[in-house]
Design an enzyme around this catalytic site. Sequence first.
Site, PDB file in Angstrom:
ATOM      1  N   CYS A  16       0.798  -1.223   0.000  1.00 48.28           N
ATOM      2  CA  CYS A  16       0.000   0.000   0.000  1.00 48.28           C
ATOM      3  C   CYS A  16       0.831   1.275   0.000  1.00 48.28           C
ATOM      4  CB  CYS A  16      -0.949  -0.009   1.195  1.00 48.28           C
ATOM      5  SG  CYS A  16      -1.975  -1.497   1.238  1.00 48.28           S
ATOM      6  N   GLU A  44      -0.511   5.676  13.536  1.00 45.85           N
ATOM      7  CA  GLU A  44      -0.138   6.878  12.776  1.00 45.85           C
ATOM      8  C   GLU A  44      -0.389   8.130  13.600  1.00 45.85           C
ATOM      9  OE1 GLU A  44      -0.798   8.873   8.355  1.00 45.85           O
ATOM     10  OE2 GLU A  44      -2.203   7.339   9.061  1.00 45.85           O
ATOM     11  N   LYS A  49      -9.238   8.605   2.330  1.00 47.27           N
ATOM     12  CA  LYS A  49      -9.776   7.245   2.201  1.00 47.27           C
ATOM     13  C   LYS A  49     -11.216   7.165   2.688  1.00 47.27           C
ATOM     14  CE  LYS A  49      -5.460   4.580   2.459  1.00 47.27           C
ATOM     15  NZ  LYS A  49      -4.452   5.654   2.646  1.00 47.27           N
ATOM     16  N   PHE A  82       1.748  -3.319   4.100  1.00 44.20           N
ATOM     17  CA  PHE A  82       2.074  -4.631   4.648  1.00 44.20           C
ATOM     18  C   PHE A  82       3.566  -4.905   4.450  1.00 44.20           C
ATOM     19  CE2 PHE A  82      -2.311  -6.966   4.302  1.00 44.20           C
ATOM     20  CZ  PHE A  82      -2.828  -6.096   5.238  1.00 44.20           C
TER      21      PHE A  82
END
Length: 447
Positions: free
Chosen positions: A188, A343, A361, A433
């Site tokens: 990602c 985060e 998102k 990932f």
Amino acid sequence: MTRVVVTGIGIISPLGVGLSHNWKRLIAGDSGIISTTQLPNYIQDGWDKIPSKVVGKVPSGSIADGKWDVTDYFAKSEARRLAEFSQYAMACTQDALRDSNLLEASSSTTTTLQDEVCIKDKRRIGVAVGSGIGSFGDICNNTQAYLEAGYKKVQPLFIPRLLNNMAAGNISIKWGLKGPLHSVSTACATGLQAIGDAYNFIKMDYSDVMICGGTESSIHPLALSGFARARSVVTDFNDAPHLASRPFDKQRNGFVLSEGCGVMVIEKLSHALERGLTSDDIYGEILGYGVSGDAHHITAPREDGEGAYNAMNQALTRAQIDPLMIDYVNAHATSTVIGDRAENNAMNKLFAEQTLVSSTKSSVGHLLGAAGAVESIFTVNAIKTGQVPPTLNLDDAGGHADDDSSQFKFDYVANRARLGVDLNYAVCNSFGFGGVNSSLVFGKFKL
């Protein structure tokens, strides 16, 4: 000192096709997330058996309405040769090249990819476009065909269609670009790292211009099943898809699987000015790039966000920008419980409380390998326009039972865009990932 600026943009997302259409809907607070019940062959393909029933699908229809129709860009014979993720990348490349005034129109009256790049030395323009998964559908379809009928039912173009670097390769071939040819595949983080690597190619004088970004087309029941089995995707709000992606919110419980593409044209400032571009033609400047590894877990970040902090801090250090000067962060925030928290913990170590933070998102879902490219586009356009995209569905920041709500201290631009904001510096984050973390620092362009 070599300065690198953004001069062209092409984008395809669940909100539609083209920057103007995407930006209008994004700032309006629209959602591109739909129910899998709206997909063809819902029962036949087994979507109904998957507990997550929302996706971010590129809408089909007329380009006049900001929707995707492959025939707007490709002749039928060429479209058959290309996997959809490559189609998206090539379409976005044409749009970005046109936006940057780098295409010399041909005499053709068709809308397909016919124009020539008006740079004499094609060795000075390169491509860095990646994909996290490549042509997932081709893998599934050819596997099934082989198991059912054997060797002769495998498509002759199976391998050339599926490889992750084929989007970049096809772009290079289509426009005769002979500079650096590079394809990132870091899950990602792919799209943002492609831009960061392209930035470095220019800084190191491998090229004057780079076409860069990420592309993904993996809306497939097997892909959604895999993420669902890993408990990564959202399973709440199946009956209200527009509410499913809710970064930083108390009710977040997984990301929304999405698709799309983002491509930027970036180039040396001196090169852009020499060919006649003005300040109005330039979206912004890339100032720093950071990348790090968590060395922790294949799918989960460290809860303290150390890897994310290291990437952001490195980008800021390279940009020679004090963290307190950052006006806006386009967060990676996918709407997972631990990811958003990690985060946020990292940002707490760097940025002032008044820093604007949002996750786009919430509007488009998670575009996997294309996410960082699309979000970089949103970030630099926020600087250019003074409009900050909202974090949709944010009703209670950090309200999850395992969150320390006092640590969710930023202005997350909840539910409504912020207009008329003077943004000088912004950060865009992408994590993936395997424990990969990447960050870019963008700045308002000033001569």
